[in-house]
Design an enzyme around this catalytic site. Structure first.
Site, short mmCIF file in Angstrom:
data_model
loop_
_atom_site.label_atom_id
_atom_site.label_comp_id
_atom_site.label_asym_id
_atom_site.label_seq_id
_atom_site.Cartn_x
_atom_site.Cartn_y
_atom_site.Cartn_z
N ASP A 6 0.87 -1.17 0.00
CA ASP A 6 0.00 0.00 0.00
C ASP A 6 0.92 1.23 0.00
O ASP A 6 2.11 1.13 0.30
CB ASP A 6 -0.89 -0.05 1.25
N GLY A 8 -0.14 4.89 1.32
CA GLY A 8 -0.32 5.76 2.48
C GLY A 8 -0.06 5.06 3.79
O GLY A 8 -0.64 4.01 4.07
N SER A 107 -2.62 1.03 -4.37
CA SER A 107 -3.09 2.14 -3.55
C SER A 107 -4.51 2.58 -3.90
O SER A 107 -4.85 2.70 -5.07
CB SER A 107 -2.15 3.35 -3.75
N ASN A 108 -5.31 2.77 -2.85
CA ASN A 108 -6.57 3.50 -3.02
C ASN A 108 -6.18 4.96 -3.10
O ASN A 108 -5.72 5.54 -2.11
CB ASN A 108 -7.49 3.30 -1.80
N LYS A 141 -9.66 -1.15 -2.70
CA LYS A 141 -9.59 -2.02 -1.53
C LYS A 141 -10.67 -1.58 -0.55
O LYS A 141 -10.93 -0.40 -0.45
CB LYS A 141 -8.21 -1.89 -0.86
N ASP A 166 -1.87 -0.56 5.98
CA ASP A 166 -2.07 -0.05 7.35
C ASP A 166 -3.51 -0.21 7.82
O ASP A 166 -3.81 0.06 8.98
CB ASP A 166 -1.66 1.43 7.44
#
Length: 195
Positions: A6, A8, A107-108, A141, A166
């Site tokens: 991911d 962030g 990544s979103n 996600k 995370d």
């Protein structure tokens, strides 16, 4: 192996309080009020899937928060979410690639952030074989389809993949599919996993 990272709070530290702080200053609305009103609701999710434009997302978010900002002001706040790169994670990613593993970012994210992080943090793309972004894929996600598509594109089975994120909900969704998941709690999680 396929290692999926991911972005962030895994590769780049982010902090939504900074976003709300900028919007508070620009709108004159107390930070506590914005904190109470802000949620990652339907507009947020649609934006991350690329279903609505940046401008529509900005307008809907301002409406939800009860503030009036220009698109430029909204964007200035939105980009302030990024804090700093995590060099230890970058080092791990580079090491994995040198060992012959496949390293990708999942990544979103949204189109607005594409105007920012690739320029300010070029190390992200430089340390990965591919970067998969929710707004380009039309799925986010923790939706199972996003993981299926990454595995299919990369040519790996679920049991050949490790996923670092995370958000526990995203990890749980990956684990249901048979992907090994690691919840990233802080800067030490990833280096310690590989030590």
């Amino acid at each position: 192996m396929l290692y999926i990272f991911d972005m962030g709070n895994v590769i780049i530290d982010i902090d939504f309080k900074r976003v709300l702080g900028v919007w508070s200053n620009l709108s004159g609305t107390p930070l506590a009020v914005l904190t109470e009103r802000f949620s990652m609701g339907e507009a947020f999710k649609q934006h991350e899937r690329g279903e609505i434009s940046d401008e529509e997302f900005a307008q809907r978010t301002c409406d939800e928060l009860g503030i009036a900002l220009s698109f430029e002001q909204f964007s200035a706040g939105w980009q302030s979410v990024f804090v700093a790169l995590r060099p230890d994670t970058i080092a791990v990613m580079q090491s994995l690639r040198e060992q012959g593993h496949r390293v990708v970012v999942l990544s979103n994210t949204n189109n607005l952030h594409l105007d920012h992080w690739p320029t300010h943090y070029p190390e992200v793309a430089q340390s990965a074989d591919t970067v998969y972004l929710s707004q380009e894929m039309g799925v986010r996600k923790p939706e199972a389809d996003i993981f299926h598509r990454v595995l299919e594109k990369e040519g790996f089975t679920a049991d050949q993949a490790v996923f670092f994120d995370d958000i526990a909900e995203n990890i749980a969704a990956a684990e249901v599919l048979g992907i090994k998941g690691v919840v990233v709690k802080d800067h030490k999680t990833i280096p310690e996993f590989f030590s």
